[in-house]
Every structure is written in C-alpha cells, then in structure tokens.
Design a protein around this motif. Structure first.
Motif, PDB file in Angstrom:
ATOM      1  N   GLY A  73      -5.699 -13.106  -1.398  1.00 34.16           N
ATOM      2  CA  GLY A  73      -6.141 -14.497  -1.712  1.00 34.16           C
ATOM      3  C   GLY A  73      -4.859 -15.386  -1.501  1.00 34.16           C
ATOM      4  N   GLY A  74      -4.833 -16.471  -2.284  1.00 40.72           N
ATOM      5  CA  GLY A  74      -4.103 -17.424  -1.810  1.00 40.72           C
ATOM      6  C   GLY A  74      -4.858 -18.956  -1.728  1.00 40.72           C
ATOM      7  N   ALA A  75      -4.011 -19.856  -1.451  1.00 36.22           N
ATOM      8  CA  ALA A  75      -4.680 -21.387  -1.363  1.00 36.22           C
ATOM      9  C   ALA A  75      -5.749 -21.308   0.022  1.00 36.22           C
ATOM     10  N   GLY A  76      -5.366 -20.810   1.008  1.00 39.19           N
ATOM     11  CA  GLY A  76      -6.318 -20.643   2.014  1.00 39.19           C
ATOM     12  C   GLY A  76      -7.859 -19.857   1.803  1.00 39.19           C
ATOM     13  N   THR A 105      -7.308 -14.072  -5.619  1.00 38.42           N
ATOM     14  CA  THR A 105      -8.369 -14.950  -5.450  1.00 38.42           C
ATOM     15  C   THR A 105      -9.272 -14.493  -4.307  1.00 38.42           C
ATOM     16  N   GLY A 106      -8.701 -13.655  -3.597  1.00 41.26           N
ATOM     17  CA  GLY A 106      -9.869 -13.008  -2.542  1.00 41.26           C
ATOM     18  C   GLY A 106     -11.021 -12.548  -3.099  1.00 41.26           C
ATOM     19  N   THR A 122     -11.906  -8.753 -11.476  1.00 37.81           N
ATOM     20  CA  THR A 122     -10.824  -9.465 -11.847  1.00 37.81           C
ATOM     21  C   THR A 122     -10.070 -10.428 -10.638  1.00 37.81           C
ATOM     22  N   THR A 123      -9.373 -11.140 -11.045  1.00 41.32           N
ATOM     23  CA  THR A 123      -8.478 -12.012 -10.069  1.00 41.32           C
ATOM     24  C   THR A 123      -7.441 -12.620 -10.618  1.00 41.32           C
ATOM     25  N   HIS A 124      -6.690 -13.549 -10.150  1.00 35.60           N
ATOM     26  CA  HIS A 124      -5.546 -14.204 -10.646  1.00 35.60           C
ATOM     27  C   HIS A 124      -5.968 -14.961 -12.198  1.00 35.60           C
ATOM     28  N   VAL A 155      -1.548 -11.452  -7.025  1.00 35.25           N
ATOM     29  CA  VAL A 155      -0.310 -11.163  -6.189  1.00 35.25           C
ATOM     30  C   VAL A 155       0.031  -9.943  -6.298  1.00 35.25           C
ATOM     31  N   THR A 156       1.212  -9.676  -7.081  1.00 35.15           N
ATOM     32  CA  THR A 156       1.856  -8.198  -7.434  1.00 35.15           C
ATOM     33  C   THR A 156       0.769  -7.017  -7.779  1.00 35.15           C
ATOM     34  N   ALA A 157      -0.254  -7.439  -8.482  1.00 39.19           N
ATOM     35  CA  ALA A 157      -1.310  -6.511  -8.564  1.00 39.19           C
ATOM     36  C   ALA A 157      -1.708  -5.812  -7.703  1.00 39.19           C
TER      37      ALA A 157
END
Length: 237
Positions: A73-76, A105-106, A122-124, A155-157
C-alpha cells in the motif's frame, strides 16, 4: 523430480510505502525453494515514499503465473485504483494464483480489481471503512484470511502477514525459523500503535495531518467503486 519453485510476486508502483513491501520481502525470500519477483510495469527504478528507490526484477508483461501475488500500500496505491492496466494484470494473476494478498492499502487495489467481493479483508485503520465500497467485509486485525485471500493491516503488519503466509506455504516450524532468524520479537517503546490504544492527543494530531490524504483516497475509492459496479464480477477462487 523436484517440485517447481514457488513463484511469489510483489507489485511495485510509484510512492508505495516501502515497509509494506520490504517487510514481507525479507520474510518471503527466506522460504525454501521460493522465487520472489518484484513486478512493475517497466524495468526502471521505482520511487517509494522515502528516499529509497526500488528496482523491479520483472515486468508485468513478462511475469509468469504466480502462486502468490501481493500488493503493498501507500499513497501511490490510490492512483492504482483507476489504473486499468494494473487492475487487469491483477485479475489475470488472481485466476491462477494460490493466494491473492495485500498489505495495508494494497487491499483497496485488490478491491478495485473486483477481487474482494464477498471476502473478509483488512487494511490500514485509516482506510478500512473503504473496503465495503468494493463489496468486501471490513475485518479489523493484523492479518485476515478468507479462503485464498490474505490481507494484512497497516505497514508493520506486513511482517505478521508474511509469516502467516510462510506457514501456509510450508509449515509452522519453517515460519518460526524465519521469525527467529529475523529476531522478530517486537517490544515497541510506546503503546501507540492503534487508534484504540494511542493517547487521544496523538490520534487527534495524526487525524488532522491526514485530512487531505484521506479526502483524496475517498475520492479515488468512489470513482473506482463506480467503475467496478458497472463491470461483471471476476470469478472467485
């Protein structure tokens, strides 16, 4: 005759959160017999959301059928929600993949491809409410498994996700050996890793900083969900 190597692919795209990728990458490359690909549209360095640039190992066009496809994920990732070339690639890979997966957020990208309809995911924490727009069932947690869909939280997950996946692809002892080799024994200095546990002032501060980014993501989700509604549902594994 020896078994064919596991083919694992992680998607690269501009402005991804590098730890969403590099955490799982460090785990998955230690799976015995696995071949791990960093997949991107073109074979040129991909900028992350830090100073780190990532080098793809294979293009989407040349990528073999993967046993595991993973989207960080990420902003991109917001831009991928409307990237039909990438969404088509994911749909094609999902048809033959053993596991269709994401970190952070992927999951929204998988959703935009129509790959989470009817699945728990699930996601952020800041984006989990958007999963329902794609027909997914939002399920808070570090790792969510629903049939062959495996999604990680923020992220860390991604490390927890990758160790879970490693156990499914091999066995628990192998996954535990990878965990030990990485000395993955988290003991964070602060109890602020979720909005439920972080101090209220910290949550308020971060929420204020994220207003513009969350608005942008919400708009991208709305557009992607509208396009998805007009498309037939891909076959579900």
């Amino acid at each position: 005759m020896s078994a064919a190597p596991l083919q694992i692919g992680l998607l690269l795209f501009p402005n991804l959160t590098q730890l969403d990728l590099t955490g799982p990458l460090q785990v998955l490359t230690r799976i015995p017999g696995a071949t791990v690909h960093l997949v991107a549209k073109r074979l040129e360095p991909v900028p992350s959301d830090t100073v780190l640039r990532l080098l793809p190992t294979i293009s989407c066009a040349d990528c073999p059928q993967l046993d595991v496809i993973c989207v960080p994920g990420g902003a991109g990732a917001d831009d991928l929600l409307g990237d039909e070339e990438t969404l088509t690639f994911l749909r094609r890979q999902a048809k033959g993949a053993r596991f269709v997966t994401s970190v952070c957020t992927g999951a929204l990208v998988l959703g935009a491809a129509g790959l989470l309809r009817g699945y728990r995911a699930t996601t952020h924490w800041s984006a989990i409410q958007h999963l329902s727009a794609f027909g997914a069932i939002p399920t808070p947690g570090r790792v969510c498994i629903d049939r062959n869909r495996i999604t990680g939280g923020g992220v860390t997950a991604g490390i927890d996700f990758a160790l879970t996946l490693a156990a499914l692809l091999t066995d628990q002892t192998t996954a535990e050996a990878i965990q030990l080799a990485l000395e993955y024994n988290p003991a964070p200095p602060f109890d602020a890793g979720s909005p439920e546990r972080a101090p209220a002032a910290v949550v308020a501060l971060l929420e204020q900083r994220m207003v513009a980014a969350r608005q942008r993501r919400g708009d991208a989700v709305s557009r992607a969900a509208a396009r998805l509604t007009a498309q037939p549902s891909p076959a579900q594994a």
